[in-house]
Write an enzyme that holds these catalytic residues in place. Sequence first.
Site, PDB file in Angstrom:
ATOM      1  N   PRO A 288     -18.388  26.684 -26.666  1.00  0.00           N
ATOM      2  CA  PRO A 288     -16.998  26.602 -26.215  1.00  0.00           C
ATOM      3  C   PRO A 288     -16.897  25.711 -24.976  1.00  0.00           C
ATOM      4  O   PRO A 288     -17.504  25.994 -23.947  1.00  0.00           O
ATOM      5  CB  PRO A 288     -16.644  28.060 -25.893  1.00  0.00           C
ATOM      6  CG  PRO A 288     -17.960  28.722 -25.610  1.00  0.00           C
ATOM      7  CD  PRO A 288     -18.965  28.014 -26.468  1.00  0.00           C
TER       8      PRO A 288
ATOM      9  N   CYS B 262     -13.960  23.539 -22.669  1.00  0.00           N
ATOM     10  CA  CYS B 262     -12.541  23.274 -22.445  1.00  0.00           C
ATOM     11  C   CYS B 262     -12.234  21.791 -22.614  1.00  0.00           C
ATOM     12  O   CYS B 262     -13.002  20.931 -22.170  1.00  0.00           O
ATOM     13  CB  CYS B 262     -12.131  23.730 -21.052  1.00  0.00           C
ATOM     14  SG  CYS B 262     -12.127  25.521 -20.866  1.00  0.00           S
TER      15      CYS B 262
ATOM     16  N   ALA C 274     -12.504  28.346 -24.128  1.00  0.00           N
ATOM     17  CA  ALA C 274     -11.918  29.454 -23.373  1.00  0.00           C
ATOM     18  C   ALA C 274     -10.410  29.481 -23.566  1.00  0.00           C
ATOM     19  O   ALA C 274      -9.702  28.525 -23.239  1.00  0.00           O
ATOM     20  CB  ALA C 274     -12.263  29.315 -21.889  1.00  0.00           C
TER      21      ALA C 274
ATOM     22  N   GLN D 223     -13.341  32.058 -27.990  1.00  0.00           N
ATOM     23  CA  GLN D 223     -13.734  32.675 -26.729  1.00  0.00           C
ATOM     24  C   GLN D 223     -12.485  33.151 -25.995  1.00  0.00           C
ATOM     25  O   GLN D 223     -11.601  32.355 -25.672  1.00  0.00           O
ATOM     26  CB  GLN D 223     -14.497  31.671 -25.865  1.00  0.00           C
ATOM     27  CG  GLN D 223     -15.075  32.289 -24.587  1.00  0.00           C
ATOM     28  CD  GLN D 223     -15.742  31.252 -23.709  1.00  0.00           C
ATOM     29  OE1 GLN D 223     -15.068  30.409 -23.126  1.00  0.00           O
ATOM     30  NE2 GLN D 223     -17.067  31.305 -23.610  1.00  0.00           N
TER      31      GLN D 223
ATOM     32  N   TYR E 237     -15.555  33.286 -13.591  1.00  0.00           N
ATOM     33  CA  TYR E 237     -14.201  33.662 -13.976  1.00  0.00           C
ATOM     34  C   TYR E 237     -14.021  35.166 -13.799  1.00  0.00           C
ATOM     35  O   TYR E 237     -14.900  35.847 -13.274  1.00  0.00           O
ATOM     36  CB  TYR E 237     -13.914  33.164 -15.393  1.00  0.00           C
ATOM     37  CG  TYR E 237     -14.014  31.651 -15.484  1.00  0.00           C
ATOM     38  CD1 TYR E 237     -13.290  30.833 -14.604  1.00  0.00           C
ATOM     39  CD2 TYR E 237     -14.852  31.026 -16.396  1.00  0.00           C
ATOM     40  CE1 TYR E 237     -13.386  29.448 -14.659  1.00  0.00           C
ATOM     41  CE2 TYR E 237     -14.959  29.639 -16.452  1.00  0.00           C
ATOM     42  CZ  TYR E 237     -14.226  28.861 -15.575  1.00  0.00           C
ATOM     43  OH  TYR E 237     -14.332  27.492 -15.620  1.00  0.00           O
TER      44      TYR E 237
ATOM     45  N   ARG F 145     -20.406  36.312 -23.506  1.00  0.00           N
ATOM     46  CA  ARG F 145     -21.016  35.239 -22.708  1.00  0.00           C
ATOM     47  C   ARG F 145     -21.197  35.732 -21.284  1.00  0.00           C
ATOM     48  O   ARG F 145     -20.258  36.260 -20.672  1.00  0.00           O
ATOM     49  CB  ARG F 145     -20.167  33.968 -22.714  1.00  0.00           C
ATOM     50  CG  ARG F 145     -20.697  32.903 -21.741  1.00  0.00           C
ATOM     51  CD  ARG F 145     -20.187  31.507 -21.990  1.00  0.00           C
ATOM     52  NE  ARG F 145     -21.038  30.802 -22.946  1.00  0.00           N
ATOM     53  CZ  ARG F 145     -21.055  29.473 -23.094  1.00  0.00           C
ATOM     54  NH1 ARG F 145     -20.272  28.706 -22.349  1.00  0.00           N
ATOM     55  NH2 ARG F 145     -21.846  28.911 -23.977  1.00  0.00           N
TER      56      ARG F 145
ATOM     57  N   ARG G 298     -22.569  19.395 -24.617  1.00  0.00           N
ATOM     58  CA  ARG G 298     -22.293  17.969 -24.395  1.00  0.00           C
ATOM     59  C   ARG G 298     -22.855  17.083 -25.506  1.00  0.00           C
ATOM     60  O   ARG G 298     -22.250  16.075 -25.876  1.00  0.00           O
ATOM     61  CB  ARG G 298     -22.845  17.539 -23.038  1.00  0.00           C
ATOM     62  CG  ARG G 298     -22.077  18.122 -21.857  1.00  0.00           C
ATOM     63  CD  ARG G 298     -22.745  17.779 -20.531  1.00  0.00           C
ATOM     64  NE  ARG G 298     -21.976  18.248 -19.398  1.00  0.00           N
ATOM     65  CZ  ARG G 298     -22.038  19.478 -18.902  1.00  0.00           C
ATOM     66  NH1 ARG G 298     -22.845  20.375 -19.458  1.00  0.00           N
ATOM     67  NH2 ARG G 298     -21.310  19.826 -17.865  1.00  0.00           N
TER      68      ARG G 298
END
Length: 360
Positions: free
Chosen positions: A20, A22, A59, A101, A182, A230, A330
């Site tokens: 996941p 963003c 997310a 997620q 987070y 996660r 990536r």
Amino acid sequence: MFDPIALRGLTIPNRVWMSPMCTYSADAAGDRAGRPTDFHIAHYGSRAAGGAGMVMVEATGVVPEGRISPYDLGIWSDDHVADFARIVDAIEAGGSVPGIQLAHAGRKASVDRPWVGGLPVDVDAFGWQAVGPSALAFPDHPVPTELAIEDIAGVIDAFGQAARRARDAGFEVAEVHAAHGYLLHSFLSPLTNQRTDEYGGRLENRMRIVLEAIDAVRAQWDDDLPVLLRVSTTDWIDENPDDNRPSWTIEQTIELAERAREHGVDLVDASSGGNDVVPIPRDVDYQTRYARKLRSATGMPVAAVGRISRAHEAEALVEDGSADTVFIGRAMLRDPSWANNAADALGASPRYIEQYDYAL
């Protein structure tokens, strides 16, 4: 790595999964805020067609203020379900399992897109007041509002309702995001949680909101479908001999994983860091070694993530028992067909969709 894996009643065709990540590509305001766009459909559908066994959607905020930025996805309204169902259709058309997620950004919320600086934004730029377990700011961010007990109950309920909507949209895997500084991670860590009530202090209390969020998600999720967690395995403070602040550690992560399993988590997605700006090792295995330790200590299925870019490196992690699966980040942004190309390199069978397979 290209063997299937079963979690509960779901069989995922291989162990190469899209991490996941963003994309900051949703509309920021109005009735389209938080909803997926054509970009998201193409983005996730292409990785599914590229052979990933599971595609985990980025997310997704369980409430509007749970987004990292105003441009993040969100699933706080029943009106969002139909848009997410289009993503599910695109992932399934590519032959992959759709996952999502579920997240709340907490004190790191209300920031701009990273390619324009990623700095906190005010209400006139679609921002909002961030919240956290305690009134402690992330570096260079405003001080968050400390959540009251009734607000915590609202967050937990929001995770459950988001899971219900995600299931209605057709997702088959839900991941609870408790990493990277987070909201849920910031409750776990004594670095950021200075509460003195039942959500602060000893580890049992700091884990409470995470376990309650898992319970809320599991209550809305099918019994035969998996829920993932996660985690950041460490804040990267305990590893620094010059930093003696209390923090989140691999030992606490192991205890959380064992408790999470009791609450219905089927696999732990082992990441790290994000709760403070601290030095992080440059070693290739800086995160995967903690995935190995977590799997060895708990016996739970574990996914490794972080600096995995070559097929043989990923294969070795699964083959030597460091992890059960790998999340590719990536490298899969650079190459949507990373999974199929890895299969080719390893002498396994790529999973081409029929529209491509007949021409190859």
